[in-house]
Design a protein around this motif. Structure first.
Motif, PDB file in Angstrom:
ATOM      1  N   ILE A 328      38.252  47.656  36.576  1.00  0.00           N
ATOM      2  CA  ILE A 328      38.743  47.444  35.349  1.00  0.00           C
ATOM      3  C   ILE A 328      39.515  48.738  34.643  1.00  0.00           C
ATOM      4  O   ILE A 328      39.054  49.711  34.523  1.00  0.00           O
ATOM      5  CB  ILE A 328      37.567  47.187  34.253  1.00  0.00           C
ATOM      6  CG1 ILE A 328      36.669  45.982  34.957  1.00  0.00           C
ATOM      7  CG2 ILE A 328      38.053  46.906  32.958  1.00  0.00           C
ATOM      8  CD1 ILE A 328      35.346  46.023  34.158  1.00  0.00           C
ATOM      9  N   PRO A 329      40.590  48.500  34.467  1.00  0.00           N
ATOM     10  CA  PRO A 329      41.391  49.794  33.703  1.00  0.00           C
ATOM     11  C   PRO A 329      40.726  49.919  32.543  1.00  0.00           C
ATOM     12  O   PRO A 329      40.401  49.172  31.774  1.00  0.00           O
ATOM     13  CB  PRO A 329      42.955  49.282  33.582  1.00  0.00           C
ATOM     14  CG  PRO A 329      42.793  47.866  33.517  1.00  0.00           C
ATOM     15  CD  PRO A 329      41.524  47.161  34.226  1.00  0.00           C
ATOM     16  N   ALA A 330      41.068  51.345  32.139  1.00  0.00           N
ATOM     17  CA  ALA A 330      40.226  51.747  30.816  1.00  0.00           C
ATOM     18  C   ALA A 330      41.285  51.404  29.732  1.00  0.00           C
ATOM     19  O   ALA A 330      40.790  51.230  28.463  1.00  0.00           O
ATOM     20  CB  ALA A 330      40.057  53.471  30.674  1.00  0.00           C
ATOM     21  N   VAL A 331      42.505  51.409  30.134  1.00  0.00           N
ATOM     22  CA  VAL A 331      43.623  51.137  28.892  1.00  0.00           C
ATOM     23  C   VAL A 331      43.455  49.619  28.749  1.00  0.00           C
ATOM     24  O   VAL A 331      43.367  48.639  29.504  1.00  0.00           O
ATOM     25  CB  VAL A 331      45.105  51.388  29.238  1.00  0.00           C
ATOM     26  CG1 VAL A 331      45.420  50.822  30.854  1.00  0.00           C
ATOM     27  CG2 VAL A 331      45.937  51.248  28.244  1.00  0.00           C
ATOM     28  N   SER A 332      43.569  49.142  27.257  1.00  0.00           N
ATOM     29  CA  SER A 332      43.635  47.916  26.885  1.00  0.00           C
ATOM     30  C   SER A 332      44.982  47.135  27.035  1.00  0.00           C
ATOM     31  O   SER A 332      45.871  47.767  26.995  1.00  0.00           O
ATOM     32  CB  SER A 332      42.848  47.634  25.717  1.00  0.00           C
ATOM     33  OG  SER A 332      43.405  48.314  24.590  1.00  0.00           O
ATOM     34  N   GLY A 333      44.755  45.865  27.147  1.00  0.00           N
ATOM     35  CA  GLY A 333      46.177  45.054  27.011  1.00  0.00           C
ATOM     36  C   GLY A 333      46.766  44.930  28.574  1.00  0.00           C
ATOM     37  O   GLY A 333      47.953  44.411  28.755  1.00  0.00           O
ATOM     38  N   ALA A 334      46.069  45.317  29.664  1.00  0.00           N
ATOM     39  CA  ALA A 334      46.601  45.175  30.933  1.00  0.00           C
ATOM     40  C   ALA A 334      46.364  43.742  31.598  1.00  0.00           C
ATOM     41  O   ALA A 334      45.555  43.007  30.816  1.00  0.00           O
ATOM     42  CB  ALA A 334      45.738  46.203  31.745  1.00  0.00           C
ATOM     43  N   GLN A 335      47.245  43.404  32.347  1.00  0.00           N
ATOM     44  CA  GLN A 335      47.083  41.908  33.095  1.00  0.00           C
ATOM     45  C   GLN A 335      46.254  42.039  34.308  1.00  0.00           C
ATOM     46  O   GLN A 335      46.504  42.416  35.123  1.00  0.00           O
ATOM     47  CB  GLN A 335      48.428  41.475  33.158  1.00  0.00           C
ATOM     48  CG  GLN A 335      49.172  40.779  31.916  1.00  0.00           C
ATOM     49  CD  GLN A 335      50.308  40.266  32.233  1.00  0.00           C
ATOM     50  OE1 GLN A 335      51.035  40.332  33.138  1.00  0.00           O
ATOM     51  NE2 GLN A 335      50.810  39.368  31.362  1.00  0.00           N
ATOM     52  N   LEU A 336      44.982  41.327  34.089  1.00  0.00           N
ATOM     53  CA  LEU A 336      44.436  41.692  35.146  1.00  0.00           C
ATOM     54  C   LEU A 336      44.749  40.563  36.243  1.00  0.00           C
ATOM     55  O   LEU A 336      45.133  39.337  35.901  1.00  0.00           O
ATOM     56  CB  LEU A 336      42.789  41.607  34.968  1.00  0.00           C
ATOM     57  CG  LEU A 336      42.219  42.491  33.863  1.00  0.00           C
ATOM     58  CD1 LEU A 336      40.880  42.485  33.618  1.00  0.00           C
ATOM     59  CD2 LEU A 336      42.684  43.955  34.238  1.00  0.00           C
ATOM     60  N   PRO A 337      44.273  40.883  37.453  1.00  0.00           N
ATOM     61  CA  PRO A 337      44.446  39.694  38.556  1.00  0.00           C
ATOM     62  C   PRO A 337      43.723  38.524  38.264  1.00  0.00           C
ATOM     63  O   PRO A 337      42.672  38.629  37.607  1.00  0.00           O
ATOM     64  CB  PRO A 337      44.315  40.601  39.822  1.00  0.00           C
ATOM     65  CG  PRO A 337      43.539  41.676  39.596  1.00  0.00           C
ATOM     66  CD  PRO A 337      43.733  42.046  38.175  1.00  0.00           C
ATOM     67  N   LYS A 338      44.224  37.407  38.611  1.00  0.00           N
ATOM     68  CA  LYS A 338      43.449  36.276  38.215  1.00  0.00           C
ATOM     69  C   LYS A 338      42.407  36.057  39.345  1.00  0.00           C
ATOM     70  O   LYS A 338      42.391  35.167  40.404  1.00  0.00           O
ATOM     71  CB  LYS A 338      44.518  34.936  38.445  1.00  0.00           C
ATOM     72  CG  LYS A 338      45.433  35.050  37.167  1.00  0.00           C
ATOM     73  CD  LYS A 338      45.011  34.157  35.871  1.00  0.00           C
ATOM     74  CE  LYS A 338      45.689  34.505  34.635  1.00  0.00           C
ATOM     75  NZ  LYS A 338      45.054  35.175  33.659  1.00  0.00           N
ATOM     76  N   VAL A 339      41.235  36.813  39.273  1.00  0.00           N
ATOM     77  CA  VAL A 339      40.181  36.766  40.039  1.00  0.00           C
ATOM     78  C   VAL A 339      38.812  36.339  39.155  1.00  0.00           C
ATOM     79  O   VAL A 339      38.787  37.311  38.161  1.00  0.00           O
ATOM     80  CB  VAL A 339      40.091  38.148  40.850  1.00  0.00           C
ATOM     81  CG1 VAL A 339      38.690  38.180  41.546  1.00  0.00           C
ATOM     82  CG2 VAL A 339      41.353  38.382  41.493  1.00  0.00           C
ATOM     83  N   PRO A 340      38.286  35.382  39.336  1.00  0.00           N
ATOM     84  CA  PRO A 340      37.153  34.821  38.450  1.00  0.00           C
ATOM     85  C   PRO A 340      36.039  36.072  38.234  1.00  0.00           C
ATOM     86  O   PRO A 340      35.563  36.416  37.262  1.00  0.00           O
ATOM     87  CB  PRO A 340      36.593  33.534  39.034  1.00  0.00           C
ATOM     88  CG  PRO A 340      37.485  33.211  40.003  1.00  0.00           C
ATOM     89  CD  PRO A 340      38.500  34.217  40.383  1.00  0.00           C
ATOM     90  N   LEU A 341      35.562  36.766  39.490  1.00  0.00           N
ATOM     91  CA  LEU A 341      34.889  37.998  39.277  1.00  0.00           C
ATOM     92  C   LEU A 341      35.174  38.655  38.285  1.00  0.00           C
ATOM     93  O   LEU A 341      34.258  39.495  37.684  1.00  0.00           O
ATOM     94  CB  LEU A 341      34.709  38.592  40.881  1.00  0.00           C
ATOM     95  CG  LEU A 341      33.662  39.474  40.883  1.00  0.00           C
ATOM     96  CD1 LEU A 341      32.185  39.122  40.802  1.00  0.00           C
ATOM     97  CD2 LEU A 341      33.816  40.419  42.183  1.00  0.00           C
ATOM     98  N   LEU A 342      36.519  39.413  38.520  1.00  0.00           N
ATOM     99  CA  LEU A 342      36.998  40.383  37.709  1.00  0.00           C
ATOM    100  C   LEU A 342      37.055  39.869  36.230  1.00  0.00           C
ATOM    101  O   LEU A 342      36.413  40.862  35.160  1.00  0.00           O
ATOM    102  CB  LEU A 342      38.535  40.903  38.167  1.00  0.00           C
ATOM    103  CG  LEU A 342      38.588  42.332  37.813  1.00  0.00           C
ATOM    104  CD1 LEU A 342      38.042  43.169  38.378  1.00  0.00           C
ATOM    105  CD2 LEU A 342      40.283  42.581  37.978  1.00  0.00           C
ATOM    106  N   GLU A 343      37.165  38.751  36.019  1.00  0.00           N
ATOM    107  CA  GLU A 343      37.059  38.168  34.676  1.00  0.00           C
ATOM    108  C   GLU A 343      35.803  38.309  33.935  1.00  0.00           C
ATOM    109  O   GLU A 343      35.525  38.644  32.697  1.00  0.00           O
ATOM    110  CB  GLU A 343      37.632  36.796  34.505  1.00  0.00           C
ATOM    111  CG  GLU A 343      39.268  36.606  34.718  1.00  0.00           C
ATOM    112  CD  GLU A 343      39.764  35.334  34.774  1.00  0.00           C
ATOM    113  OE1 GLU A 343      38.891  34.230  34.680  1.00  0.00           O
ATOM    114  OE2 GLU A 343      41.115  35.148  34.870  1.00  0.00           O
TER     115      GLU A 343
END
Lengths: 414, 317
Positions: A328-343
């Motif tokens: 998880i990046p510390a900076v907000s507003g990043a687009q995370l990969p569409k991985v349910p686990l990461l969400e």
């Protein structure tokens, strides 16, 4: 032919004249991040060559301390989070530089910025937030119709079912003592709860409280569900075993996901927080800010280094970072990969992080004897090996921390 | 020519030659002397000085006098230091028995003209050529409790009960490391002892055979006493090596020397104290330097003894 030659010479000049920024880190998995950052900067018209070097985590801190003092250090380093003796000492001696005047920190929350702030100045751009807990193989849970547990007893029941069906319930890297200390800490935030940890910090309770010993006992009783000979296994063994389905669950951090996916792209990983003792308690996750990207006093290419740091504080950097590392990046507003686990992990980080902890990022690891290095790391191994009892582990924690922690000293009348 | 004048001339010539020789001796030893001072004497003195300070590796050094030594010998830190110290002694004892015992046995076999002795001489030295880190990694895999070669072999030959987590079991971890260390270094000891055996005049052994001595008597009454000076030298080298051991433990159980410091040696205590482990670890270079002074205080007298023994042997030759 001549035109080709001219083009080649021009290209060569561009490459040679590009500013070089050197970055040192303990995270070898970030090499691709910097390749992509270099490309992004080039697209923005900033011709900066990034020279990334990773060192073994156990040698890293000594290496940068020596290099920066002798003027042979890099422009930028990965620094450990604050509070912490190491980073604070580097700042106090002018080896890390404040970057408030160069970098826009509006994309970071106040909580995250606390981990890079010293005497009102910010020393670095935070790069990742780590979430630890129990990661499990979803295919096994589906096969045996298992549900994520809500209580500790349900967790034990799941382990029992898996074992009965010939599956190793947990793979524990017992040779690496730090991983056992982390296991204790991640169980502590749910089983003991943040309120109890706050009381411990405030000196209203201590390590001899039956609750702390009860947690030790629960962990000790769980070892019958670990793989045979678990005290001889490393995290490398664990990564391979979990990725290839030799065990159903691991007590680990989200940083492991990149490795598991690399080893076995088909692995189906789920996550849950360590369950509390009863249903009326809330589960919590152990969440901590990992570190920061910091400007050093050895900087040779200040302008380009600042450009790199400015970029690290943008959502674009967060997007690259998350897509390469699944952290998880510390900076907000990043687009995370569409991985349910990461969400799911992001949701846990935002809504279920324990506000009080006793491992990384806590006051109990800032002096020696430290709860992390000197008590839980060797103590958990000894308890698992049957050399000390859960009560003895509590006693050791009490004896070690009461040597220097003022609220505990006061409580004990020392 | 007057005889006294001639003698004076010779005296002058001799003095000049001596002067020239001293100049050249100094000139030729100077580069080595500079390098030795720079890389041995200076760090040694610097470590000694540092052991009286508290220093985090960065920033000012705080003079603490004998506090580091007090802490190391009688304070909270003493338990860790003496635990490691006794492991070093165990390391030395077991390594000595195995390396000198097995070394003599193998060297004796190689010295007798057995078939394939030349090939075996090469084979026995081969582990010495493998870098130590690779040895550690390789044996880490061999000793893996789930997929390791050692446990798989034991299971295959019906000795499943003996299979165990070698590096995770507190009762076997240090012994496993010592055995790997013996595996790595045995070839060196074999070659040195073999050279000593081959140096024994063959007519001595032939005469013993003619007088009707058995193989055992030849081995115990002639060969063993004659290689004893070599054993003495090797013993001291083993002692120095055992108290300076770090790399093998580091490669096999890491800087934490687990399980719960059961493989800790003075080298790993020093490394942890001076350079720390993972991120949050507390470091004190001064305390680390005190550990090195402690190691030095153990090893130095033996090193001096070693020099005397070797010198003594050379003079007797």
């Amino acid at each position: 032919m001549r035109r080709l030659l001219v083009l080649f010479v021009v290209a060569l000049c561009v490459v040679l004249l590009a500013g070089e920024v050197s970055i040192w880190s303990w995270r070898s998995q970030d090499a691709d991040v910097w390749k992509q950052v270099e490309q992004e900067l080039r697209k923005m018209g900033k011709d900066i060559k990034i020279n990334f070097t990773a060192f073994a985590p156990t040698e890293y801190d000594a290496k940068i301390a020596v290099a920066l003092q002798t003027g042979t250090g890099p422009d930028i380093v990965y620094s450990r989070r604050l509070p912490g003796g190491r980073t604070q000492t580097m700042i106090e001696n002018g080896l890390y530089l404040p970057i408030d005047e160069y970098v826009d920190f509006s994309n970071f929350s106040e909580t995250i910025l606390k981990s890079v702030t010293y005497q009102g100045k910010k020393y670095g751009v935070p790069f990742a937030v780590q979430v630890v807990g129990i990661f499990y193989n979803k295919d096994y849970f589906d096969r045996f119709k298992l549900k994520e547990p809500e209580t500790w007893d349900e967790l034990v029941e799941i382990a029992k079912t898996l074992k009965k069906n010939g599956i190793t319930p947990f793979f524990i890297p017992g040779r690496e003592a730090w991983a056992l200390a982390m296991q204790h800490a991640m169980c502590g935030v749910s089983v003991l709860g943040p309120e109890w940890i706050k009381k411990l910090i405030d000196g209203e309770t201590d390590f001899l409280d039956p609750k702390f010993t009860d947690l030790n006992r629960r962990l000790n009783e769980l070892k019958v569900y670990y793989q045979d000979g678990f005290l001889a296994n490393s995290t490398t063994d664990m990564d391979a075993a979990f990725a290839f389905g030799q065990a159903a669950m691991v007590f680990y951090g989200i940083w492991g996901y990149q490795n598991w996916k690399n080893l076995n792209p088909d692995i189906n990983v789920g996550y849950f927080m360590v369950p509390p003792v009863s249903k009326d308690q809330k589960p919590y996750a152990y969440v901590y800010m990992d570190g920061a990207i910091t400007l050093t006093s050895n900087v040779k290419n200040l302008n380009d280094s600042i450009e790199v740091l400015k970029f690290c504080a943008t959502p674009k950097f967060g997007t690259i970072f998350a897509n390469v590392t699944y952290n998880i990046p510390a900076v907000s507003g990043a687009q995370l990969p569409k991985v349910p686990l990461l969400e799911e992990i992001v949701d846990v980080y935002l809504n279920h992080a324990s506000p009080y902890v006793y491992w990384v990022g806590s006051v109990f690891v800032t002096q020696k004897p430290s709860l992390y290095d000197d008590v839980l790391s060797p103590g958990m191994q000894e308890m698992y090996a049957g050399r000390i009892s859960p009560e003895e582990l509590s006693k050791r924690a009490q004896e070690a921390i009461s040597q220097w922690y003022e609220p505990l000293k006061k409580r004990l009348g020392k | 020519m007057c005889p006294s004048l001639r003698a004076g001339a010779f005296k002058n010539w001799g003095e000049r030659a001596m002067k020239v020789r001293t100049k050249y001796v100094l000139l030729f030893t100077l580069p080595a002397l500079i390098l030795y001072s720079l890389f041995v004497v200076y760090p040694l003195l610097d470590s000694l000085a540092l052991s009286f300070y508290s220093w985090k590796g960065v920033g000012p050094k705080i003079f603490v006098g004998l506090k580091n030594f007090r802490e190391m010998l009688f304070g909270n830190f003493s338990k860790e230091v003496f635990n490691a110290f006794f492991h070093n002694i165990y390391f030395f004892s077991l390594a000595t028995v195995l390396e000198l015992g097995l070394g003599f046995l193998i060297a004796f076999l190689l010295a007798s003209k057995l078939k394939g002795a030349k090939l075996f001489r090469t084979v026995v030295y081969m582990p010495n050529m493998i870098p130590l880190v690779i040895v550690g990694f390789m044996w880490g895999l061999f000793l893996n409790p789930q997929i390791g070669l050692v446990n798989s072999f034991l299971k295959l030959v019906g000795l499943k009960a003996l299979a165990r987590p070698w590096l995770g079991d507190p009762s076997t971890a240090l012994t496993s490391i010592i055995l790997v260390n013996v595996w790595r270094h045995l070839g060196f000891y074999v070659l040195v002892i073999l050279a000593a055996i081959l140096n024994i005049p063959p007519d001595l052994i032939e005469a013993a055979y003619i007088d009707g001595a058995s193989n055992w008597k030849i081995a115990s009454r002639i060969i063993f006493p004659m290689v004893l000076p070599t054993f003495r030298t090797l013993l001291i080298l083993l002692f120095i090596g055992s108290f300076n051991v770090f790399d093998m433990v580091y490669a096999m159980t890491g800087v934490q020397a687990g399980p719960f410091r059961k493989t800790d040696v003075l080298g790993t205590v020093f490394y942890r104290t001076a350079f720390g482990g993972l991120g949050s670890a507390y470091v004190d270079m001064g305390l680390g330097a005190a550990v090195t002074v402690f190691i030095f205080a153990i090893v130095m007298p033996l090193s001096i003894l070693y020099v005397f023994l070797v010198e003594g042997r050379e003079r007797s030759w």
